[in-house]
Scaffold this active site. Structure first.
Site, mmCIF file in Angstrom:
data_model
loop_
_atom_site.group_PDB
_atom_site.id
_atom_site.type_symbol
_atom_site.label_atom_id
_atom_site.label_comp_id
_atom_site.label_asym_id
_atom_site.label_seq_id
_atom_site.Cartn_x
_atom_site.Cartn_y
_atom_site.Cartn_z
ATOM 1 N N ASN A 1 -3.784 24.455 3.224
ATOM 2 C CA ASN A 1 -3.782 25.004 4.594
ATOM 3 C C ASN A 1 -4.288 26.449 4.640
ATOM 4 O O ASN A 1 -4.147 27.129 5.647
ATOM 5 C CB ASN A 1 -2.373 24.929 5.200
ATOM 6 N N GLU B 1 1.773 31.766 4.933
ATOM 7 C CA GLU B 1 1.343 30.583 5.670
ATOM 8 C C GLU B 1 0.471 30.998 6.862
ATOM 9 O O GLU B 1 0.479 32.173 7.271
ATOM 10 C CB GLU B 1 2.581 29.812 6.156
ATOM 11 N N ASP C 1 5.414 34.961 -5.812
ATOM 12 C CA ASP C 1 6.436 34.429 -4.906
ATOM 13 C C ASP C 1 7.561 33.703 -5.642
ATOM 14 O O ASP C 1 7.472 33.451 -6.845
ATOM 15 C CB ASP C 1 5.791 33.492 -3.868
ATOM 16 N N HIS D 1 -3.226 29.023 2.736
ATOM 17 C CA HIS D 1 -2.316 30.109 2.352
ATOM 18 C C HIS D 1 -2.674 30.687 0.991
ATOM 19 O O HIS D 1 -3.215 29.992 0.133
ATOM 20 C CB HIS D 1 -0.840 29.668 2.403
HETATM 21 C C1 F6R Z 1 2.011 29.964 -5.698
HETATM 22 C C2 F6R Z 1 0.958 30.419 -4.793
HETATM 23 C C3 F6R Z 1 0.283 29.436 -3.898
HETATM 24 C C4 F6R Z 1 -0.566 28.440 -4.701
HETATM 25 C C5 F6R Z 1 -1.186 27.418 -3.739
HETATM 26 C C6 F6R Z 1 -2.043 26.412 -4.490
HETATM 27 O O1 F6R Z 1 2.504 31.057 -6.448
HETATM 28 O O2 F6R Z 1 0.668 31.554 -4.773
HETATM 29 O O3 F6R Z 1 -0.543 30.120 -2.998
HETATM 30 O O4 F6R Z 1 -1.565 29.139 -5.377
HETATM 31 O O5 F6R Z 1 -0.175 26.743 -3.068
HETATM 32 O O6 F6R Z 1 -1.235 25.634 -5.315
HETATM 33 P P1 F6R Z 1 -1.886 24.651 -6.377
HETATM 34 O O7 F6R Z 1 -2.618 25.508 -7.331
HETATM 35 O O8 F6R Z 1 -0.710 23.977 -7.031
HETATM 36 O O9 F6R Z 1 -2.762 23.728 -5.620
#
Ligand code: F6R
Length: 266
Positions: free
Chosen positions: A136, A143, A67, A138
């Protein structure tokens, strides 16, 4: 879904890195899928160590980030292009021409997702997708209530996600509101999916993903439909799992050749 519970986040990262490296062995041009955020950093650090030691060569590999924030200049230190360059492309000594991040500044944002999908397809599809999970539920930036068959497209970030990511910025106002993200359908197309999570703030999302119903309210639960998905968590992130004893039982009884770790991935 294979579930591995580790004593620490570091061990989880090492085991995940070994699984990723294993998928690259014997492939002339492996295709890796990269997540940003804190969770995969231990994986990248371990892979970088093996690259530096000459045990792993990713110079011919292709990479695709999950992303990117919409509207953020590439040069901004928190753009995912910059994060991937800093934590993946350079330390893993990958060819920058082969590492792709969705273009959050594309003139034609409506078609940027389809363009990204074409690039993934042209590279032969993702062999191994590295994932983290949001508090959450995702994955990528899909989301809650994202379509389970979604493809790369623009999404609006939830306030929960913006607050979680505020730590990378000086203020909440600076956290972008939109992103371009691979869809859940895109992620499901990867041959192998490896998700890492640590900390008790991830425990609910991890339990919903692994043991809850497959539903758009917990996007990570779509991995229950994946043929080769492995979730590697530390004790804190595993704390709300109902079947943790079973997962430990299974892992303890794996034959050595299936117990891929830092010592035997090559
Ligand atoms: C970002 C992504 C998100 C993160 C998620 C967890 O490229 O794909 O799904 O993996 O927000 O983020 P952290 O690892 O920072 O807790």
């Amino acid at each position: 879904m294979e579930v591995i519970i580790c004593d620490t986040a570091e061990t989880a990262g090492e085991i995940a890195a070994a699984r990723v490296a294993r998928e690259c062995v014997g492939k002339a041009e492996p295709v890796l899928g990269f997540a940003t955020g804190s969770s995969p950093l231990a994986i990248y650090a371990q892979l970088a160590e093996w690259v530096a030691e000459g045990k792993l060569d990713l110079s011919q590999a292709h990479g695709f980030a999950l992303d990117e924030y919409v509207g953020m200049p590439k040069e901004h230190p928190e753009s995912y292009w910059a994060v991937i360059d800093r934590t993946v492309t350079k330390p893993l000594r990958m060819n920058p021409d082969r590492v792709h991040v969705p273009d959050g500044r594309a003139e034609d944002l409506a078609n940027a997702g389809a363009e990204y999908e074409r690039k993934i397809k042209a590279a032969g599809g993702v062999d191994v997708q590295i994932l983290g999970i949001g508090s959450n539920g995702h994955i990528g930036f899909n989301e809650p209530t994202s379509s389970l068959s979604s493809r790369t497209r623009i999404k609006t970030l939830t306030e929960r996600t913006r607050l979680d990511n505020q730590r990378f910025f000086d203020s909440l106002d600076e956290v972008p509101t939109h992103c371009l993200t691979q869809g859940l359908g895109t992620i499901l197309d990867a041959e192998v999916a490896i998700l890492v999570a640590s900390g008790d703030h991830k425990a609910r999302a991890v339990a919903d993903m692994i043991e809850g119903p497959v539903c758009a309210v917990c996007p990570g639960s779509v991995l229950q439909l994946h043929e080769h998905a492995t979730v590697i968590v530390d004790e804190a992130a595993a704390s709300e799992l109902r079947f943790s004893e079973y997962y430990r039982h299974v892992y303890d009884r794996l034959p050595d050749w299936q117990r891929i770790g830092p010592a035997n991935w090559d």
